[in-house]
Design an enzyme around this catalytic site. Structure first.
Site, PDB file in Angstrom:
ATOM      1  N   LYS A 180      21.003  31.936 -49.966  1.00 26.53           N
ATOM      2  CA  LYS A 180      20.186  33.044 -49.434  1.00 26.53           C
ATOM      3  C   LYS A 180      18.717  32.639 -49.637  1.00 26.53           C
ATOM      4  O   LYS A 180      18.180  32.743 -50.722  1.00 26.53           O
ATOM      5  CB  LYS A 180      20.496  34.330 -50.216  1.00 26.53           C
ATOM      6  CG  LYS A 180      20.306  35.617 -49.470  1.00 26.53           C
ATOM      7  CD  LYS A 180      18.925  36.058 -49.149  1.00 26.53           C
ATOM      8  CE  LYS A 180      17.980  36.432 -50.227  1.00 26.53           C
ATOM      9  NZ  LYS A 180      16.585  36.460 -49.716  1.00 26.53           N
ATOM     10  N   GLU A 183      13.355  35.751 -47.395  1.00 27.34           N
ATOM     11  CA  GLU A 183      13.119  36.288 -46.038  1.00 27.34           C
ATOM     12  C   GLU A 183      11.683  36.027 -45.593  1.00 27.34           C
ATOM     13  O   GLU A 183      11.357  36.130 -44.411  1.00 27.34           O
ATOM     14  CB  GLU A 183      13.466  37.795 -45.991  1.00 27.34           C
ATOM     15  CG  GLU A 183      12.535  38.718 -46.771  1.00 27.34           C
ATOM     16  CD  GLU A 183      12.828  38.771 -48.278  1.00 27.34           C
ATOM     17  OE1 GLU A 183      13.323  37.771 -48.833  1.00 27.34           O
ATOM     18  OE2 GLU A 183      12.524  39.811 -48.890  1.00 27.34           O
ATOM     19  N   SER A 233      10.720  35.967 -59.004  1.00 26.45           N
ATOM     20  CA  SER A 233       9.878  36.646 -59.993  1.00 26.45           C
ATOM     21  C   SER A 233      10.733  37.163 -61.162  1.00 26.45           C
ATOM     22  O   SER A 233      11.946  37.360 -61.020  1.00 26.45           O
ATOM     23  CB  SER A 233       9.151  37.810 -59.322  1.00 26.45           C
ATOM     24  OG  SER A 233      10.100  38.680 -58.765  1.00 26.45           O
ATOM     25  N   CYS A 288       5.085  28.317 -59.660  1.00 23.02           N
ATOM     26  CA  CYS A 288       5.459  28.818 -60.977  1.00 23.02           C
ATOM     27  C   CYS A 288       4.919  27.906 -62.070  1.00 23.02           C
ATOM     28  O   CYS A 288       4.909  28.266 -63.231  1.00 23.02           O
ATOM     29  CB  CYS A 288       6.975  28.910 -61.091  1.00 23.02           C
ATOM     30  SG  CYS A 288       7.744  27.298 -61.001  1.00 23.02           S
TER      31      CYS A 288
END
Ligand code: NAD
Length: 492
Positions: A180, A183, A233, A288
């Site tokens: 996944k 988006e 996150s 990150c």
């Protein structure tokens, strides 16, 4: 699918299931090029039915894939590696178009992905599973097995590299993988699926299901998915970890970060300036591993002056890419304003940026340096995720380390110094998973694994290196006893 990219048509970010492109029922949103503001793709949301379809296609092939020899699986990954290198320009331009970073930064991420594919491909050579006699006629043995069907959820800022942290290691040990993508940057996933198909990956071994929280929840809840890896996150990483493990799944979820650089007065000026600048401005600070706090110990004004002068020379699209969405851009501008109101001095103000005409509708923020930030202020504590460096002045190394270690995250921490004893002191005491010594972005190279600690990671182990192989597989322990039969007269 490739032709839409080449012809720069509006791309539909749909699912890839069982080797076919399938549109999910629900339309979600669209992707705008962060540099130009132009709409470049439509996005969709997969629901439980779409996920069930992906699981079913995986179930049809997983056993055969797991029984395929390790060498054959490695050869497919090798083909995929070649496909990435051949299509580097298209891939890096697509990543740049959908997430704003410069094409050369996108290429760096892709090359890190290639490094991980090479690591996965080395498994046939490095796999030494243990078999030993333990008593007369009895042996004990380890065998590695796939988990079955596994899933990975990836963030917006590295549309190819982070998936490559997961996919090669999950596939090489014989799993089917359901991915996944974010988006916000779903276009690259279409190219990667296409590349794996071209490399010879059997249909159903990789599925891509597009979507958002609804899709992530669906993956966590599906009882036939055995493991979930997540990168994003911290609040979401925590939620996904809780949801997946509460249903008995194996989970490893990597979260956000607030990385510190300790700048010592004895640091080499050029090394420090280059390292700090690259760290907080690379990918416009949307990494990150980006440092966002500079702990300036003692008299380091000469270094900060050069750092600020260089930061002021930055130009959009040449030195730095764009901010991923307009919402993020506005959030970052507000953060600068808030920090200023709380008493920080704006040494370099990235909001004052000259934008070339064709990029005027993009989300551009130049490097911003805030000085005299206090350790208690929000700019020092929150992950801002943009090209903003907050300088906290510290009396000594002990104070700097105390600030670093009080922060709840633990992805990366660095020190710039010319003293070996100081470097060792920091490496031992800094509470972070990845430590840099005169390195601003301390990403380990394979086979050293990638992963933070504390609120930057939930679950055991790291996402790459041997840890990655362990995460996606299980060991079977076989104890066997063979008794020599007296009746075996052919033995003598
Ligand atoms: P995000 O958490 O918003 O999204 C990550 C993924 O989770 C996406 O696929 C998204 O669709 C999904 N998601 C979003 N909200 C969700 C919800 N409420 N429930 C379930 N799923 C949800 O992160 P992002 O903005 O895409 O990426 C930036 C963040 O990722 C930063 O915090 C950054 O530090 C972090 N990050 C961490 C690492 C690491 O190695 N630790 C690497 C890259 C990025």
């Amino acid at each position: 699918m490739l032709s839409r990219f080449v012809n720069q048509e509006l791309v539909e970010c749909i699912n890839f299931i069982g080797g076919k492109w399938i549109k999910p029922a629900e339309e979600l949103s669209h992707i705008k090029n962060p540099s130009t503001g132009l709409t470049i793709a439509r996005t969709f949301r997969s629901n439980a039915l779409d996920i069930a379809q992906a699981v079913k296609s995986a179930q049809a092939v997983q056993k055969v894939w797991a029984e395929t020899s390790l060498r054959e699986r490695a050869q497919i990954l090798n083909q995929f590696r070649g496909w990435i290198l051949e299509n580097m320009e298209l891939l890096s331009q697509t990543i740049s178009n959908e997430c704003g970073k410069l094409p050369r930064e996108a290429q760096d991420g892709l090359l890190k992905g290639v490094e991980i594919i090479e690591f996965s491909m080395s498994l046939p050579a490095s796999e030494r599973l243990y078999k030993t006699p333990v008593s007369r006629g009895v042996t004990c043995e380890y065998r590695r097995e796939a988990l079955g069907i596994v899933a990975g959820i990836t963030p917006s800022n590295f549309p190819a590299m982070v998936p490559m942290w997961m996919i090669p290691n999950a596939l090489i040990v014989g799993n089917c993988f359901i991915w996944k993508p974010s988006e916000k940057t779903a276009m690259t996933s279409l190219l990667i699926a296409e590349g794996l198909k071209k490399a010879g990956l059997p249909d159903g071994v990789l599925s891509v299901v597009q979507g958002d929280k609804v899709t992530v929840d669906g993956l966590c809840d599906h009882e036939d998915i055995k493991a979930i890896a997540f990168v994003g996150s911290t609040p979401v990483a925590k939620e996904v970890y809780k949801r997946a493990t509460s249903l008995g799944k194996r989970a490893l979820t990597l979260g956000g970060a607030k990385n510190h650089i300790i700048l010592m007065p004895d640091a080499d000026k050029e090394t420090a300036v280059e390292g700090i600048l690259a760290s907080f401005t690379g990918c416009a600070g949307q990494r990150c591993m980006a440092a966002s706090v500079l702990l300036a110990v003692g008299e380091v004004d000469h270094i900060i002056k050069t750092l600020s002068d260089r930061a002021k020379e930055f130009q959009p699209k040449i030195n730095m890419g764009a901010i991923i969405t307009n919402e993020s851009y506005i959030r970052l501008c507000n953060a600068i304003e808030k920090a200023h109101k709380e008493g920080a001095k704006v040494l370099v103000d990235g909001r004052k940026v000259t934008i070339p005409k064709e990029y005027e509708k993009g989300n551009w923020l130049n490097p911003t340096i805030l000085d005299n930030v206090t350790a208690q202020s929000f700019a020092a504590k929150e992950e801002l995720f943009g090209p903003i460096l907050s300088i906290i002045r510290c009396k000594n190394l002990a104070e700097a380390l105390a600030i670093e270690n009080a922060n709840p995250f633990g992805n990366a921490a660095s020190v710039f110094t010319t003293r070996g004893d100081v470097a060792e002191y920091v490496a031992e005491r800094a509470q972070s998973g990845m430590i840099g010594i005169n390195v601003g972005i301390p990403v380990p190279r394979e086979p050293f694994s990638f992963g933070g600690i504390n609120q930057s990671k939930f679950g055991h182990g790291d996402i790459t290196g041997e840890s990655g192989i362990e995460f996606w597989s299980q060991r079977k322990k076989i104890t066997s006893k063979w008794i020599q039969q007296k009746s075996n007269n052919w033995m003598s």
